[in-house]
Design an enzyme around this catalytic site. Structure first.
Site: not given
Length: 326
Positions: A58-62
């Site tokens: 989920m960090y920067s949505l991938g």
């Protein structure tokens, strides 16, 4: 750099783990560094001897996984490093794009493998506990990934100690892969983990990988005074920090500063040195958006605090409610 083992496994990890939430896309959070600005930090970490890297889907949505994977494939020997990522938080608001159902765990792992550009994830962690899914389903899905060779080890993150103990028990009963690590909320401003989670991890041989070891920068001086939210870009836009530390003791921050001044060190070094000295702690997960952040973390590994310094750092602490499980 100093090294240790990842809990009761035979895996060797550096005493500092580079947290990669800060690398990816500024569109996700304004303080996140894009790939061009992030790459020097991977080089700096590797040259300093760090071989442990932690990110999440989920960090920067991938995008964090993509940036992390490309940098490490180019700069590091994959056989030497330990690469960790996490699953749970929603990747979108569409159905089956978050949580810990068997479906999402498996498809989340496959997506992380593609983004990281690897065949196997060294440490695959549940980012939080999904209370809507039976523990047996979660653990069976993780064991399935280990059996397929897509994951080498599994880990967990913040939850109550009784929940973690129950999951360990289920794995043992069923003969499934067992958690080898706990990524929990633990630092000088939040020590509630010392009551039950830390003793449990020590007794069970579980590696402890504290997140937010500098309390979202508070222990490093990111905020220059009580009520100050604007001394860094992240501090000015990090509402989660308020939820975690609004009622924390500023006397602890003052104590860190005093010890640091007396030792000729930075507050970050002192706070990390304290955490590294705690029984059971394997490797704090340290984020870095300036070269000095990593330099301080590396120096902290060799900083040994005297008993009277440790006592001075711990004395102002006041008990808090449980925080960081969501």
């Amino acid at each position: 750099m100093k090294f240790t083992t990842l809990g009761h496994t035979g895996v060797t990890v550096s005493r500092i783990c580079l947290g990669c939430m800060s690398y990816g896309s500024p569109a996700w959070r304004p303080w996140v560094l894009d790939e061009a600005r992030a790459r020097p930090f991977f080089r700096q970490a590797i040259e300093a001897g760090i071989n442990f890297f932690d990110t999440a889907d989920m960090y920067s949505l991938g995008a964090s996984e993509e940036v992390t994977g490309r940098a490490l494939r180019e700069m590091a020997n994959p056989d030497e490093i330990v690469l960790a990522t996490k699953v749970f938080n929603p990747m979108s608001d569409r159905p089956n794009m978050g949580g810990l159902s068997r479906k999402h765990i498996v498809q989340g792992c496959e997506a992380s493998l593609r983004r990281l550009g690897v065949e196997t994830i060294d440490l695959y962690q549940i980012h939080r506990l999904d209370h809507g899914v039976p523990m047996e389903e979660i653990l069976a899905a993780l064991d399935h990934l280990v059996g397929q060779g897509k994951v080498r080890y599994i880990g967990a993150s913040s939850m109550y100690a009784w929940q973690f103990a129950r999951m360990l028990s289920i794995s043992e009963r069923e003969g499934w892969a067992r958690f080898v690590s706990m990524q929990n909320h633990y630092n000088l401003l939040y020590r509630e983990e010392e009551r039950e989670m830390m003793p449990l991890c020590r007794a069970e041989g579980i590696a402890v990988l504290p997140w937010s070891p500098l309390a979202r920068g508070l222990l490093a001086g990111a905020r220059t005074g009580r009520g100050d939210h604007a001394s860094t870009t992240r501090a000015s836009s990090d509402a989660y920090a308020d939820a975690l530390y609004l009622d924390a003791s500023w006397e602890v921050v003052d104590a860190v500063r005093r010890v640091a001044e007396a030792r000729g060190a930075t507050p970050a070094e002192v706070a990390l040195a304290w955490l590294l000295s705690r029984p059971g702690v394997t490797a704090p997960i340290v984020g870095a958006t300036k070269p000095g952040h990593l330099e301080a973390a590396v120096r902290a590994v060799d900083l040994e605090l005297a008993p009277e310094e440790t006592a001075a750092l711990e004395a102002p602490y006041q008990p808090l409610g449980v925080k960081g499980h969501s």
